[in-house]
Scaffold this motif. Structure first.
Motif, short mmCIF file in Angstrom:
data_model
loop_
_atom_site.label_atom_id
_atom_site.label_comp_id
_atom_site.label_asym_id
_atom_site.label_seq_id
_atom_site.Cartn_x
_atom_site.Cartn_y
_atom_site.Cartn_z
N ARG A 1 -34.95 -19.75 76.32
CA ARG A 1 -34.97 -20.29 77.69
C ARG A 1 -35.43 -21.74 77.70
N ALA A 2 -36.44 -22.05 76.88
CA ALA A 2 -36.95 -23.42 76.84
C ALA A 2 -35.91 -24.39 76.29
N VAL A 3 -35.18 -23.94 75.29
CA VAL A 3 -34.12 -24.79 74.74
C VAL A 3 -33.03 -24.99 75.77
N VAL A 4 -32.64 -23.91 76.44
CA VAL A 4 -31.60 -24.00 77.47
C VAL A 4 -32.04 -24.95 78.59
N ALA A 5 -33.32 -24.89 78.96
CA ALA A 5 -33.85 -25.72 80.05
C ALA A 5 -34.09 -27.16 79.63
N GLY A 6 -33.98 -27.43 78.32
CA GLY A 6 -34.22 -28.78 77.85
C GLY A 6 -35.67 -29.17 77.82
N ASP A 7 -36.56 -28.18 77.77
CA ASP A 7 -38.00 -28.43 77.77
C ASP A 7 -38.50 -28.44 76.33
N GLY A 8 -38.52 -29.62 75.72
CA GLY A 8 -38.90 -29.73 74.33
C GLY A 8 -40.33 -29.30 74.04
N ARG A 9 -41.25 -29.67 74.91
CA ARG A 9 -42.66 -29.30 74.70
C ARG A 9 -42.84 -27.79 74.73
N GLU A 10 -42.22 -27.14 75.71
CA GLU A 10 -42.35 -25.68 75.81
C GLU A 10 -41.64 -24.99 74.65
N ALA A 11 -40.50 -25.52 74.23
CA ALA A 11 -39.79 -24.93 73.09
C ALA A 11 -40.65 -24.99 71.83
N ALA A 12 -41.28 -26.14 71.58
CA ALA A 12 -42.14 -26.29 70.41
C ALA A 12 -43.34 -25.35 70.50
N ARG A 13 -43.95 -25.27 71.68
CA ARG A 13 -45.11 -24.40 71.86
C ARG A 13 -44.74 -22.94 71.62
N THR A 14 -43.62 -22.52 72.17
CA THR A 14 -43.19 -21.12 72.03
C THR A 14 -42.86 -20.81 70.58
N ALA A 15 -42.18 -21.74 69.91
CA ALA A 15 -41.84 -21.52 68.50
C ALA A 15 -43.10 -21.38 67.67
N ARG A 16 -44.09 -22.23 67.93
CA ARG A 16 -45.33 -22.14 67.17
C ARG A 16 -46.05 -20.82 67.42
N THR A 17 -46.11 -20.39 68.66
CA THR A 17 -46.77 -19.13 68.99
C THR A 17 -46.12 -17.95 68.28
N GLU A 18 -44.78 -17.92 68.33
CA GLU A 18 -44.05 -16.81 67.71
C GLU A 18 -44.25 -16.80 66.20
N LEU A 19 -44.15 -17.97 65.58
CA LEU A 19 -44.27 -18.05 64.13
C LEU A 19 -45.70 -17.77 63.68
N GLU A 20 -46.68 -18.24 64.43
CA GLU A 20 -48.08 -17.96 64.08
C GLU A 20 -48.38 -16.47 64.15
N THR A 21 -47.80 -15.78 65.13
CA THR A 21 -47.99 -14.34 65.25
C THR A 21 -47.44 -13.61 64.03
N THR A 22 -46.22 -14.00 63.62
CA THR A 22 -45.61 -13.35 62.45
C THR A 22 -46.36 -13.70 61.18
N LEU A 23 -46.82 -14.95 61.06
CA LEU A 23 -47.58 -15.34 59.88
C LEU A 23 -48.87 -14.53 59.77
N ALA A 24 -49.54 -14.30 60.89
CA ALA A 24 -50.76 -13.49 60.87
C ALA A 24 -50.46 -12.08 60.40
N MET A 25 -49.33 -11.53 60.82
CA MET A 25 -48.93 -10.19 60.40
C MET A 25 -48.62 -10.18 58.90
N LEU A 26 -47.96 -11.23 58.41
CA LEU A 26 -47.66 -11.30 56.99
C LEU A 26 -48.93 -11.38 56.16
N ARG A 27 -49.91 -12.14 56.63
CA ARG A 27 -51.17 -12.24 55.89
C ARG A 27 -51.90 -10.90 55.85
N ASP A 28 -51.76 -10.12 56.92
CA ASP A 28 -52.41 -8.80 56.96
C ASP A 28 -51.75 -7.83 55.98
N THR A 29 -50.45 -8.01 55.73
CA THR A 29 -49.74 -7.07 54.84
C THR A 29 -49.69 -7.55 53.40
N ALA A 30 -50.04 -8.84 53.15
CA ALA A 30 -49.96 -9.39 51.80
C ALA A 30 -51.02 -8.79 50.90
#
Length: 238
Positions: free
Chosen positions: A209-238
């Motif tokens: 949605r952020a990409v579609v809306a052209g909101d670069g700041r929100e797109a970057a923030r959302t991408a970071r949040t999603e990736l940080e969540t998955t990275l935390a899960m990977l660290r828990d399973t490593a």
């Protein structure tokens, strides 16, 4: 074509070449002299004529073999002096290093790439990019109830579509280099059953949605949040 059976200038006997590409065989034999210690670091290797005679091949074959060794960082030509051994182990290429890397390390670098890519995608996306994002999002949603590999592939495809929308070929190539190691690491380490159905559905939808809306700041923030969540899960399973 046969190799000379006596040690000669190469140290240990090498044996005859098999009927397969001669350059590859010559490269393997010469590499073995280096990694096996017959030619230590600092050694000047025999010249083309000597090697060609010893290996029973043409000088052009030797020349290509030496170039292959130089490309892996084992030898270096010095103008007017010859070719010298500069390392006893070849450099690993980038894909090989990625395959050996921990998936968490790969993911940390992935975050650096994708957060900026998401911001650029919001600023540069075209109508074709938006259509590709919609399709990738639908495919990811459909794959949430399937096998692990299918879900990972659909997830990576969505992120690939975001990166592609940034229209930066270097970012696209970097993501392409990371994708195979990332895919295998996620399949090996994640218990994807815990992420099904719809793992990250909200954050991925928000990213699109952020990409579609052209909101670069929100797109970057959302991408970071999603990736940080998955990275935390990977660290828990490593």
């Amino acid at each position: 074509m046969k190799l000379v059976s006596s040690p000669g200038p190469l140290g240990s006997p090498l044996g005859p070449l098999r009927p397969s590409p001669l350059v590859e065989q010559a490269t393997d034999h010469l590499r073995g002299q280096i990694t096996g210690g017959q030619w230590p670091v600092g050694t000047k290797i025999p010249g083309e004529t000597t090697l060609a005679k010893t290996l029973g091949v043409g000088r052009s074959t030797v020349r290509e073999a030496v170039r292959a060794l130089a490309a892996t960082g084992l030898v270096q030509a010095r103008q007017g002096s010859g070719v010298f051994v500069i390392a006893d182990r070849p450099h690993e290429d980038w894909p090989t290093r990625l395959r050996r890397a921990a998936v968490t390390d790969v993911y940390e670098v992935r975050m650096l790439i994708e957060v900026e890519a998401a911001r650029l995608a919001a600023e540069r996306r075209t109508e074709d990019d938006l259509a590709a994002l919609d399709e990738a999002m639908a495919a990811r949603r459909a794959a949430s109830g399937r096998g692990d590999a299918e879900f990972v592939d659909a997830d990576i495809a969505l992120h690939r579509a975001v990166v592609a929308a940034a229209h930066n070929p270097v970012l696209t190539d970097l993501f392409g280099e990371f994708a195979p190691a990332l895919r295998q690491g996620l399949i090996d380490l994640l218990d994807l059953r815990a992420t099904h159905p719809g793992h990250g559905e909200d954050t991925h939808a928000a990213l699109v949605r952020a990409v579609v809306a052209g909101d670069g700041r929100e797109a970057a923030r959302t991408a970071r949040t999603e990736l940080e969540t998955t990275l935390a899960m990977l660290r828990d399973t490593a």
